[in-house]
Design a protein around this motif. Structure first.
Motif, PDB file in Angstrom:
ATOM      1  N   GLU A  90       0.829  -1.215   0.000  1.00 39.70           N
ATOM      2  CA  GLU A  90       0.000   0.000   0.000  1.00 39.70           C
ATOM      3  C   GLU A  90       0.859   1.260   0.000  1.00 39.70           C
ATOM      4  OE1 GLU A  90      -4.310  -0.004   2.111  1.00 39.70           O
ATOM      5  OE2 GLU A  90      -2.619  -0.166   3.456  1.00 39.70           O
ATOM      6  N   THR A  91       0.248   2.372  -0.368  1.00 37.16           N
ATOM      7  CA  THR A  91       0.943   3.654  -0.244  1.00 37.16           C
ATOM      8  C   THR A  91       0.194   4.522   0.762  1.00 37.16           C
ATOM      9  OG1 THR A  91      -0.367   4.798  -1.910  1.00 37.16           O
ATOM     10  CG2 THR A  91       1.568   3.614  -2.703  1.00 37.16           C
ATOM     11  N   ARG A 128       3.126   0.440  -9.627  1.00 32.55           N
ATOM     12  CA  ARG A 128       2.202  -0.593 -10.124  1.00 32.55           C
ATOM     13  C   ARG A 128       2.956  -1.865 -10.478  1.00 32.55           C
ATOM     14  NH1 ARG A 128      -0.505   3.494 -13.213  1.00 32.55           N
ATOM     15  NH2 ARG A 128      -2.278   4.165 -11.964  1.00 32.55           N
ATOM     16  N   LYS A 129       4.139  -1.686 -11.019  1.00 36.29           N
ATOM     17  CA  LYS A 129       4.927  -2.838 -11.437  1.00 36.29           C
ATOM     18  C   LYS A 129       5.535  -3.579 -10.241  1.00 36.29           C
ATOM     19  CE  LYS A 129       7.716  -4.135 -15.227  1.00 36.29           C
ATOM     20  NZ  LYS A 129       8.914  -3.853 -15.960  1.00 36.29           N
ATOM     21  N   GLU A 149       4.387  14.923 -13.874  1.00 34.23           N
ATOM     22  CA  GLU A 149       4.989  13.886 -14.700  1.00 34.23           C
ATOM     23  C   GLU A 149       5.678  12.827 -13.822  1.00 34.23           C
ATOM     24  OE1 GLU A 149       7.666  15.727 -17.574  1.00 34.23           O
ATOM     25  OE2 GLU A 149       8.939  13.972 -17.280  1.00 34.23           O
ATOM     26  N   ILE A 150       6.413  13.288 -12.823  1.00 36.43           N
ATOM     27  CA  ILE A 150       7.145  12.352 -11.955  1.00 36.43           C
ATOM     28  C   ILE A 150       6.175  11.565 -11.067  1.00 36.43           C
ATOM     29  CG2 ILE A 150       8.908  12.137 -10.145  1.00 36.43           C
ATOM     30  CD1 ILE A 150      10.232  12.954 -12.595  1.00 36.43           C
ATOM     31  N   GLN A 151       5.069  12.223 -10.674  1.00 35.93           N
ATOM     32  CA  GLN A 151       4.052  11.483  -9.916  1.00 35.93           C
ATOM     33  C   GLN A 151       3.544  10.314 -10.760  1.00 35.93           C
ATOM     34  OE1 GLN A 151       1.273  14.626  -9.156  1.00 35.93           O
ATOM     35  NE2 GLN A 151       2.285  15.293  -7.276  1.00 35.93           N
ATOM     36  N   ASN A 152       3.347  10.551 -12.042  1.00 31.45           N
ATOM     37  CA  ASN A 152       2.907   9.468 -12.936  1.00 31.45           C
ATOM     38  C   ASN A 152       3.974   8.386 -13.048  1.00 31.45           C
ATOM     39  OD1 ASN A 152       0.507  10.751 -13.431  1.00 31.45           O
ATOM     40  ND2 ASN A 152       1.199  11.718 -15.325  1.00 31.45           N
ATOM     41  N   VAL A 153       5.233   8.828 -13.146  1.00 30.17           N
ATOM     42  CA  VAL A 153       6.330   7.863 -13.228  1.00 30.17           C
ATOM     43  C   VAL A 153       6.344   7.007 -11.960  1.00 30.17           C
ATOM     44  CG1 VAL A 153       8.851   7.607 -13.241  1.00 30.17           C
ATOM     45  CG2 VAL A 153       7.762   9.263 -14.758  1.00 30.17           C
ATOM     46  N   PHE A 154       6.186   7.680 -10.814  1.00 28.13           N
ATOM     47  CA  PHE A 154       6.171   6.934  -9.548  1.00 28.13           C
ATOM     48  C   PHE A 154       5.077   5.866  -9.582  1.00 28.13           C
ATOM     49  CE2 PHE A 154       4.077   6.191  -5.524  1.00 28.13           C
ATOM     50  CZ  PHE A 154       5.107   5.581  -4.831  1.00 28.13           C
ATOM     51  N   ALA A 176      -1.274  14.063  -2.322  1.00 31.86           N
ATOM     52  CA  ALA A 176      -1.710  13.038  -1.367  1.00 31.86           C
ATOM     53  C   ALA A 176      -2.864  12.228  -1.958  1.00 31.86           C
ATOM     54  CB  ALA A 176      -2.136  13.692  -0.055  1.00 31.86           C
ATOM     55  N   VAL A 177      -3.804  12.905  -2.603  1.00 34.86           N
ATOM     56  CA  VAL A 177      -4.975  12.211  -3.151  1.00 34.86           C
ATOM     57  C   VAL A 177      -4.576  11.384  -4.379  1.00 34.86           C
ATOM     58  CG1 VAL A 177      -7.282  12.520  -4.158  1.00 34.86           C
ATOM     59  CG2 VAL A 177      -6.554  13.945  -2.244  1.00 34.86           C
ATOM     60  N   TYR A 178      -3.585  11.851  -5.094  1.00 33.57           N
ATOM     61  CA  TYR A 178      -3.158  11.134  -6.300  1.00 33.57           C
ATOM     62  C   TYR A 178      -2.311   9.909  -5.953  1.00 33.57           C
ATOM     63  CZ  TYR A 178      -1.876  10.569 -11.190  1.00 33.57           C
ATOM     64  OH  TYR A 178      -1.716  10.077 -12.457  1.00 33.57           O
ATOM     65  N   LEU A 179      -1.486  10.027  -4.909  1.00 30.69           N
ATOM     66  CA  LEU A 179      -0.502   8.975  -4.646  1.00 30.69           C
ATOM     67  C   LEU A 179      -0.782   8.110  -3.412  1.00 30.69           C
ATOM     68  CD1 LEU A 179       2.882  10.786  -5.436  1.00 30.69           C
ATOM     69  CD2 LEU A 179       1.421   9.468  -6.970  1.00 30.69           C
TER      70      LEU A 179
END
Ligand code: ADP
Ligand code: MG
Length: 251
Positions: free
Chosen positions: A32-33, A181-182, A171-176, A197-200
């Protein structure tokens, strides 16, 4: 599984002691995050340092996979605010650094995984450069590559994207998220941004002003949904959290 029970922390300074964290109870399932938001000085970095095994003097119980925090036995990835890269080592060496310190044998076997990670994080072609020759966003990617290559039991990030401009940060949040996910690594990150916070965060923890106590834990129903940033629900949850934070921090 990360578990924090009845955590109390005080610092000693010039003969007197002051409380920094009080009554912290938190559980995070494997993979979990968790995003932690709190006002400056409420003990967020202290909490991460306890989870990293850097601070060992506290009351209460902190366990990672049912074991007390022991950095020698568990693998803990820690990305500090300034990325923690060594300026005199090139990018490939910087990425390998964590795993090299942890386990030299593993390092030798990991050339293939290093290449995969370099590719996944969009760092191909930069391996020979030095940190000073990269943009902030690229340096952040190197720090993420290093941390994920370690396959840590727990990844800790202290305001990881705060030095980046808004577009690079997104962009980096998406990369994270893509790497997470992987590899589904249990992650705790400290942030000042409600949207981040809500995104990650699967879980969002709001801390009160010093001494830090938990004001609210939100199980985030929106976590991980594609393109969630552009949805009405996302704005509404951010608004709701802002309201809670505003009321709580002005107490
Ligand atoms: P945050 O990361 O939420 O801004 P910190 O965990 O860094 O907060 O610090 C919490 C409080 O503890 C602050 O008042 C800070 O000044 C104090 N503090 C941090 N580190 C130390 C230390 N090593 N010794 C004494 N006080 C400290
Ligand atoms: Mg801090």
């Amino acid at each position: 599984m990360i578990r924090i029970e009845q955590l109390h922390v005080a610092y000693e300074s010039r003969g007197s002691s002051y409380e920094v964290l009080k009554d912290i109870n938190l559980e995070l399932a494997a993979g979990e995050t968790c995003a932690i938001i709190g006002p400056s000085g409420c003990g967020k970095s202290t909490l991460l340092k306890i989870l990293a095994g850097i601070i060992t003097s506290y009351d209460g119980k902190v366990t990672i996979n049912r074991q007390p925090v022991m950095p020698k036995q568990q693998t803990i990835g820690f990305i500090p605010q300034n990325y923690g890269l060594l300026p005199w080592k090139n990018i490939a060496e910087n990425i390998r650094l964590g795993i090299k310190i942890k386990n030299k044998e593993e390092d030798k076997k990991n050339q293939g995984r290093l290449q995969d990670m370099v590719q996944l994080l969009g760092l191909s072609g930069l391996e020979e450069r030095y940190p000073g020759e990269l943009s902030g966003g690229q340096q952040q990617r190197v720090a993420l590559a290093r941390a994920f290559l370690l396959q840590p039991d727990l990844l800790l990030m202290d305001e990881p994207f705060s030095a980046l401009d808004a577009m690079t940060r997104e962009e980096i949040q998406n990369v994270f998220l893509q790497v997470w996910r992987k590899h589904s690594v249990s992650t705790i990150l400290v942030t000042h941004h409600v949207e981040e916070a809500v995104y990650l965060g699967h879980k969002i923890v709001i801390l009160s002003a010093a001494p830090g106590t938990i004001s609210k834990i939100v199980d985030n129903p929106l976590f991980g949904e594609e393109d969630i940033r552009n949805h009405q629900d996302f704005f509404e949850l951010c608004l709701e959290l802002r309201k809670i934070i505003k009321e709580d921090w002005s107490k």
